[in-house]
Design a protein around this motif. Sequence first.
Motif, mmCIF file in Angstrom:
data_model
loop_
_atom_site.group_PDB
_atom_site.id
_atom_site.type_symbol
_atom_site.label_atom_id
_atom_site.label_comp_id
_atom_site.label_asym_id
_atom_site.label_seq_id
_atom_site.Cartn_x
_atom_site.Cartn_y
_atom_site.Cartn_z
ATOM 1 N N MET A 1 0.810 -1.194 0.000
ATOM 2 C CA MET A 1 0.000 0.000 0.000
ATOM 3 C C MET A 1 0.853 1.258 0.000
ATOM 4 O O MET A 1 0.575 2.182 -0.729
ATOM 5 N N CYS A 2 1.899 1.315 0.803
ATOM 6 C CA CYS A 2 2.709 2.529 0.865
ATOM 7 C C CYS A 2 3.376 2.837 -0.463
ATOM 8 O O CYS A 2 3.748 3.973 -0.709
ATOM 9 N N ARG A 3 3.522 1.836 -1.303
ATOM 10 C CA ARG A 3 4.116 2.100 -2.609
ATOM 11 C C ARG A 3 3.264 3.060 -3.414
ATOM 12 O O ARG A 3 3.743 3.708 -4.318
ATOM 13 N N SER A 4 1.966 3.157 -3.095
ATOM 14 C CA SER A 4 1.092 4.035 -3.856
ATOM 15 C C SER A 4 1.095 5.468 -3.329
ATOM 16 O O SER A 4 0.464 6.329 -3.916
ATOM 17 N N ILE A 5 1.802 5.706 -2.241
ATOM 18 C CA ILE A 5 1.916 7.086 -1.756
ATOM 19 C C ILE A 5 2.932 7.790 -2.653
ATOM 20 O O ILE A 5 4.089 7.403 -2.723
ATOM 21 N N LYS A 6 2.466 8.816 -3.352
ATOM 22 C CA LYS A 6 3.381 9.492 -4.272
ATOM 23 C C LYS A 6 4.247 10.498 -3.533
ATOM 24 O O LYS A 6 3.871 11.026 -2.485
ATOM 25 N N ARG A 7 5.405 10.739 -4.085
ATOM 26 C CA ARG A 7 6.308 11.720 -3.505
ATOM 27 C C ARG A 7 5.698 13.103 -3.690
ATOM 28 O O ARG A 7 5.293 13.476 -4.792
ATOM 29 N N LEU A 8 5.640 13.862 -2.625
ATOM 30 C CA LEU A 8 5.009 15.172 -2.678
ATOM 31 C C LEU A 8 6.002 16.317 -2.827
ATOM 32 O O LEU A 8 5.626 17.412 -3.218
ATOM 33 N N GLN A 23 -4.294 12.797 1.782
ATOM 34 C CA GLN A 23 -4.445 11.443 1.249
ATOM 35 C C GLN A 23 -3.208 10.590 1.557
ATOM 36 O O GLN A 23 -3.327 9.403 1.873
ATOM 37 N N ALA A 24 -2.036 11.195 1.473
ATOM 38 C CA ALA A 24 -0.813 10.464 1.823
ATOM 39 C C ALA A 24 -0.819 10.101 3.310
ATOM 40 O O ALA A 24 -0.452 8.985 3.691
ATOM 41 N N ALA A 25 -1.267 11.033 4.149
ATOM 42 C CA ALA A 25 -1.359 10.768 5.591
ATOM 43 C C ALA A 25 -2.355 9.638 5.849
ATOM 44 O O ALA A 25 -2.103 8.745 6.661
ATOM 45 N N ARG A 26 -3.489 9.657 5.156
ATOM 46 C CA ARG A 26 -4.507 8.610 5.315
ATOM 47 C C ARG A 26 -3.934 7.235 4.923
ATOM 48 O O ARG A 26 -4.121 6.245 5.623
ATOM 49 N N GLN A 27 -3.217 7.174 3.820
ATOM 50 C CA GLN A 27 -2.622 5.906 3.392
ATOM 51 C C GLN A 27 -1.603 5.412 4.412
ATOM 52 O O GLN A 27 -1.532 4.224 4.703
ATOM 53 N N PHE A 28 -0.820 6.339 4.950
ATOM 54 C CA PHE A 28 0.176 5.978 5.953
ATOM 55 C C PHE A 28 -0.499 5.413 7.208
ATOM 56 O O PHE A 28 -0.084 4.384 7.737
ATOM 57 N N VAL A 29 -1.553 6.081 7.678
ATOM 58 C CA VAL A 29 -2.270 5.611 8.866
ATOM 59 C C VAL A 29 -2.893 4.241 8.603
ATOM 60 O O VAL A 29 -2.854 3.359 9.455
#
Length: 72
Positions: A1-8, A23-29
């Motif tokens: 899942m974390c692989r889908s967090i894009k670099r901001l 959205q990145a924070a939500r994916q991390f949580v």
Amino acid sequence: MCRSIKRLRQPAGIDPTQDEIEQAARQFVRKISGIQHPSSRTEDAFQKAIEDITVVAEQLLHDLPPLKRPRP
């Protein structure tokens, strides 16, 4: 899942939106908690973590210098 967090962090002038950071924070949580869909018992803690991580991520992105060139 974390692989889908894009670099901001991007080159100067290309700032991430509030929504992208949240959205990145939500994916991390979701990843660290193992909870994809919070229940009524976990919703408050889940949402608080998202809010806290969003604030910290915004501060980090503000404090870092922008990238000098776009990512290939």
